[in-house]
Design a protein around this motif. Structure first.
Motif, mmCIF file in Angstrom:
data_model
loop_
_atom_site.group_PDB
_atom_site.id
_atom_site.type_symbol
_atom_site.label_atom_id
_atom_site.label_comp_id
_atom_site.label_asym_id
_atom_site.label_seq_id
_atom_site.Cartn_x
_atom_site.Cartn_y
_atom_site.Cartn_z
ATOM 1 N N LEU A 1 -7.687 -1.031 -5.763
ATOM 2 C CA LEU A 1 -7.826 -0.559 -4.387
ATOM 3 C C LEU A 1 -8.427 0.842 -4.295
ATOM 4 O O LEU A 1 -8.068 1.606 -3.419
ATOM 5 N N ARG B 1 -9.335 -1.713 1.013
ATOM 6 C CA ARG B 1 -8.811 -0.902 2.116
ATOM 7 C C ARG B 1 -8.095 -1.747 3.172
ATOM 8 O O ARG B 1 -7.442 -1.206 4.058
ATOM 9 N N LEU C 1 -0.944 1.420 -5.089
ATOM 10 C CA LEU C 1 0.113 0.501 -4.684
ATOM 11 C C LEU C 1 1.477 1.088 -5.002
ATOM 12 O O LEU C 1 1.616 1.960 -5.854
ATOM 13 N N ARG D 1 0.852 -1.180 0.000
ATOM 14 C CA ARG D 1 0.000 0.000 0.000
ATOM 15 C C ARG D 1 0.896 1.241 0.000
ATOM 16 O O ARG D 1 1.827 1.359 0.787
ATOM 17 N N HIS E 1 -0.213 0.658 9.058
ATOM 18 C CA HIS E 1 -1.182 1.697 8.688
ATOM 19 C C HIS E 1 -2.070 2.005 9.881
ATOM 20 O O HIS E 1 -2.884 1.180 10.294
#
Length: 226
Positions: free
Chosen positions: A63, A108, A74, A39, A87
């Motif tokens: 995403l 997510r 990404l 991510r 995160h």
């Protein structure tokens, strides 16, 4: 210098083999020897010879954050070294897939994954979310996937005689073999949300499991850079 900070519980050791491991319940360490995906913005530390590059192909739809309509891109991590991903102190989990395995994950909730995994983007249209749909990623093949969950996940078995309905704002993922459908209930929405709108549930039928988190989506913070 002496401190509890230096206890083995917190101390990061050098990796003995490539791949991802749990550094602690809130972060994943990835020993990169080639390439992996993560991510964008999730790297909190790294050491070694690593390059972080925006993963351009298909990133505009991959995403996408359905709640706000904003993209959640990404990045490719290439080279040799170690990177730590996290995160917002969400809980982290590892999922190992072997050929024949397949799992559907809400975009997510993806933190990082092996480049050996195959992924395909799908969207449940009309899922009742502000952005107009719920974006999901179907992972298959052989490799390891790192997931995020705000709070402790609830894993609910689904059987042919016991289908499960979940809030679309709380679902993390499910067994891809399950069939899905959307159900709306004004009375259910009025009960849970003070009559503020129509509640939408995702119904899952078949044999497998569904993962939900013990909270609904929080509004995305506006302003500020990352």
């Amino acid at each position: 210098m002496q401190s509890d900070l230096f206890s083995p519980e917190y101390m990061a050791q050098f990796a003995t083999e490539p791949g991802m491991t749990l550094q602690n319940p809130k972060s994943i360490k990835y020993a990169v020897n080639g390439e992996c995906y993560a991510r964008q913005g999730a790297m909190v530390a790294f050491r070694g010879d690593l390059a972080f590059e925006k993963h351009g192909q298909g990133v505009g739809t991959f995403l996408k954050r359905a709640v706000t309509g904003e993209g959640l891109a990404l990045m490719a991590v290439r080279g040799q070294g170690e990177a730590w991903f996290a995160h917002e102190a969400a809980n982290c989990f590892l999922v190992d897939l072997t050929p024949g395995d397949s799992i559907t994950i809400n975009g997510r909730n993806v933190l990082c994954f092996d480049s050996s995994l195959s992924y395909e983007i799908a969207m449940l249209k009309g899922a009742g979310m502000t952005g107009g749909g719920l974006f999901n990623t179907v992972f298959s093949g052989s490799g390891r996937l790192g997931l995020l969950c705000e709070g402790n996940p609830i894993v609910i078995p689904v059987t042919p005689t016991a289908p499960v309905c979940v809030d679309t704002d709380a679902v993390v993922g499910w067994t891809t073999s399950l069939s899905t459908s959307l159900h709306r209930s004004q009375s259910f929405g009025s009960m849970l949300r003070g009559g503020s709108g129509e509640a939408v549930q995702l119904r899952l039928d078949g044999e497998g499991f569904v993962i939900v988190r013990p909270s609904e989506t929080k509004p995305e913070k506006k302003g500020g850079g990352h």
